[in-house]
Enzyme design. Structure first.
Site, PDB file in Angstrom:
ATOM      1  N   GLY A  16      23.131  38.332  44.470  1.00 36.22           N
ATOM      2  CA  GLY A  16      23.221  36.881  44.545  1.00 36.22           C
ATOM      3  C   GLY A  16      22.771  36.643  45.931  1.00 36.22           C
ATOM      4  O   GLY A  16      22.064  37.584  46.833  1.00 36.22           O
ATOM      5  N   PHE A  19      26.258  33.899  51.168  1.00 35.44           N
ATOM      6  CA  PHE A  19      27.517  33.211  50.691  1.00 35.44           C
ATOM      7  C   PHE A  19      28.044  32.938  49.440  1.00 35.44           C
ATOM      8  O   PHE A  19      28.811  32.320  48.994  1.00 35.44           O
ATOM      9  CB  PHE A  19      27.408  31.706  51.262  1.00 35.44           C
ATOM     10  CG  PHE A  19      26.672  31.335  52.486  1.00 35.44           C
ATOM     11  CD1 PHE A  19      27.599  31.545  53.641  1.00 35.44           C
ATOM     12  CD2 PHE A  19      25.373  31.142  52.724  1.00 35.44           C
ATOM     13  CE1 PHE A  19      26.946  31.337  54.964  1.00 35.44           C
ATOM     14  CE2 PHE A  19      24.908  31.025  54.260  1.00 35.44           C
ATOM     15  CZ  PHE A  19      25.593  31.177  55.051  1.00 35.44           C
ATOM     16  N   GLY A  21      29.561  35.671  47.975  1.00 35.37           N
ATOM     17  CA  GLY A  21      30.847  36.240  47.599  1.00 35.37           C
ATOM     18  C   GLY A  21      30.496  37.870  47.455  1.00 35.37           C
ATOM     19  O   GLY A  21      31.346  38.387  46.963  1.00 35.37           O
ATOM     20  N   GLU A  90      24.495  44.868  52.297  1.00 33.62           N
ATOM     21  CA  GLU A  90      23.332  44.770  52.522  1.00 33.62           C
ATOM     22  C   GLU A  90      22.186  45.783  52.188  1.00 33.62           C
ATOM     23  O   GLU A  90      21.324  46.113  52.997  1.00 33.62           O
ATOM     24  CB  GLU A  90      23.068  44.268  54.218  1.00 33.62           C
ATOM     25  CG  GLU A  90      24.297  43.638  54.733  1.00 33.62           C
ATOM     26  CD  GLU A  90      24.004  41.878  54.290  1.00 33.62           C
ATOM     27  OE1 GLU A  90      22.814  41.810  53.895  1.00 33.62           O
ATOM     28  OE2 GLU A  90      24.846  41.098  54.586  1.00 33.62           O
ATOM     29  N   CYS A 146      25.673  25.192  46.287  1.00 34.59           N
ATOM     30  CA  CYS A 146      24.449  24.638  46.934  1.00 34.59           C
ATOM     31  C   CYS A 146      24.910  23.912  48.080  1.00 34.59           C
ATOM     32  O   CYS A 146      25.801  22.729  47.757  1.00 34.59           O
ATOM     33  CB  CYS A 146      23.613  23.894  46.022  1.00 34.59           C
ATOM     34  SG  CYS A 146      22.382  22.999  46.674  1.00 34.59           S
ATOM     35  N   CYS A 149      23.707  19.704  47.113  1.00 33.55           N
ATOM     36  CA  CYS A 149      24.200  18.957  46.109  1.00 33.55           C
ATOM     37  C   CYS A 149      25.827  19.631  45.444  1.00 33.55           C
ATOM     38  O   CYS A 149      26.159  18.758  44.687  1.00 33.55           O
ATOM     39  CB  CYS A 149      23.117  18.922  44.990  1.00 33.55           C
ATOM     40  SG  CYS A 149      23.034  20.308  43.978  1.00 33.55           S
TER      41      CYS A 149
HETATM   42  P1  ADP Z   1      27.867  37.253  50.953  1.00 32.02           P
HETATM   43  O1  ADP Z   1      28.210  38.773  51.256  1.00 32.02           O
HETATM   44  O2  ADP Z   1      27.452  36.891  49.365  1.00 32.02           O
HETATM   45  O3  ADP Z   1      26.853  36.517  51.944  1.00 32.02           O
HETATM   46  P2  ADP Z   1      30.538  36.662  51.664  1.00 32.02           P
HETATM   47  O4  ADP Z   1      31.433  37.649  50.816  1.00 32.02           O
HETATM   48  O5  ADP Z   1      30.318  37.145  53.070  1.00 32.02           O
HETATM   49  O6  ADP Z   1      29.277  36.458  50.909  1.00 32.02           O
HETATM   50  O7  ADP Z   1      31.360  35.261  51.761  1.00 32.02           O
HETATM   51  C1  ADP Z   1      31.654  34.650  50.899  1.00 32.02           C
HETATM   52  C2  ADP Z   1      32.623  33.287  51.283  1.00 32.02           C
HETATM   53  O8  ADP Z   1      31.896  32.426  51.900  1.00 32.02           O
HETATM   54  C3  ADP Z   1      33.145  32.364  50.377  1.00 32.02           C
HETATM   55  O9  ADP Z   1      34.438  32.928  49.669  1.00 32.02           O
HETATM   56  C4  ADP Z   1      33.655  31.214  51.086  1.00 32.02           C
HETATM   57  O10 ADP Z   1      34.700  31.430  51.984  1.00 32.02           O
HETATM   58  C5  ADP Z   1      32.429  31.037  52.026  1.00 32.02           C
HETATM   59  N1  ADP Z   1      31.231  30.130  52.057  1.00 32.02           N
HETATM   60  C6  ADP Z   1      30.499  29.593  53.109  1.00 32.02           C
HETATM   61  N2  ADP Z   1      29.726  28.672  52.519  1.00 32.02           N
HETATM   62  C7  ADP Z   1      29.537  28.966  51.090  1.00 32.02           C
HETATM   63  C8  ADP Z   1      28.893  28.458  50.178  1.00 32.02           C
HETATM   64  N3  ADP Z   1      27.875  27.564  50.363  1.00 32.02           N
HETATM   65  N4  ADP Z   1      29.191  28.728  48.784  1.00 32.02           N
HETATM   66  C9  ADP Z   1      30.134  29.500  48.534  1.00 32.02           C
HETATM   67  N5  ADP Z   1      30.762  30.112  49.576  1.00 32.02           N
HETATM   68  C10 ADP Z   1      30.789  29.708  51.001  1.00 32.02           C
HETATM   69 MG    MG Z   2      27.459  39.881  52.415  1.00 32.33          MG
HETATM   70 ZN    ZN Z   3      21.370  21.668  44.956  1.00 27.79          ZN
END
Ligand code: ADP
Ligand code: MG
Ligand code: ZN
Length: 195
Positions: A16, A19, A21, A90, A146, A149
């Site tokens: 995905g 952010f 998750g 990553e 997003c 939006c």
């Molecule tokens: P990833 O590893 O996919 O980058 P993380 O597991 O590190 O994601 O972080 C997910 C967390 O980031 C969510 O639970 C939420 O607290 C926070 N978050 C910050 N910005 C966003 C966003 N735009 N959409 C969803 N979650 C977000």
């Molecule tokens: Mg991550």
């Molecule tokens: Zn959007």
């Protein structure tokens, strides 16, 4: 996937945008494996130095201990003989060699849980994630919110920085966007570059 037979190896992919998750979900699955008293090892590419060198950390500040490895060869060398579960965060930064490495781990009875970006900041498939998704037993696609939006966000939009594919950063240089807001942003950026 905890219902797999005890000694069988397999591959799970969590993908995905930023952010969405992915790291939270990776940590959740690895913690459950620890609860099941399985020997777990977690790896991340040494390139990702955003937070802590010896931990994998989510944007919501959850973390697990991890080993930063320079490349796939170093990862292969670091996997212990008794390890039942290997977590990799990553994964998009490891390159094509990761596919064969995790196939071999799974063939030899290891459960491999991989998290990584499925698309780069241009919305292009981010190798080697497509190949990993193809050979995995289970694929989970996470969606973010997003930032423009509030719809479900499937793409990582780069707010600042150059044209290089690899540019490690967090909220300061990227935001999650839906398809529509992503294309809008790319259009605005290309106009900005021409002007
Ligand atoms: P990833 O590893 O996919 O980058 P993380 O597991 O590190 O994601 O972080 C997910 C967390 O980031 C969510 O639970 C939420 O607290 C926070 N978050 C910050 N910005 C966003 C966003 N735009 N959409 C969803 N979650 C977000
Ligand atoms: Mg991550
Ligand atoms: Zn959007």
């Amino acid at each position: 996937m905890e219902s797999h037979s005890r000694d069988a190896g397999w591959i799970e992919v969590i993908c995905g945008p930023m952010f969405s998750g992915k790291t939270e979900e990776l940590i959740r699955r690895l913690r459950r494996a620890v609860i099941a008293r399985q020997a777990v090892q977690v790896f991340k590419p040494a390139i990702d130095k955003r937070y802590h060198d010896t931990r994998v950390t989510s944007h919501s500040a959850q973390s697990v201990e991890a080993v930063a490895v320079a490349d796939v060869e170093a990862l292969k060398r670091a996997v212990g003989a008794g390890t039942r579960v290997v977590g990799i965060d990553e994964a998009q930064f490891f390159g094509a060699g990761l596919v064969e490495a995790v196939q071999s781990l799974a063939d030899n009875g290891t459960r491999v849980v991989i998290a990584g970006l499925d698309q780069d900041y241009r919305g292009q498939p981010f190798d080697p994630m497509p190949a990993l998704m193809a050979v995995a037993e289970q694929v989970t696609k996470c969606l973010a919110v997003c930032a423009q939006c509030g719809a479900l966000g499937s793409r990582s939009f780069r707010l600042s920085g150059g044209d290089g594919r690899v540019q490690v950063g967090a909220a300061d240089s990227y935001e999650a966007r839906c398809r529509q807001c992503f294309h809008q942003g790319m259009l605005e950026a290309s106009r900005g570059r021409v002007a």
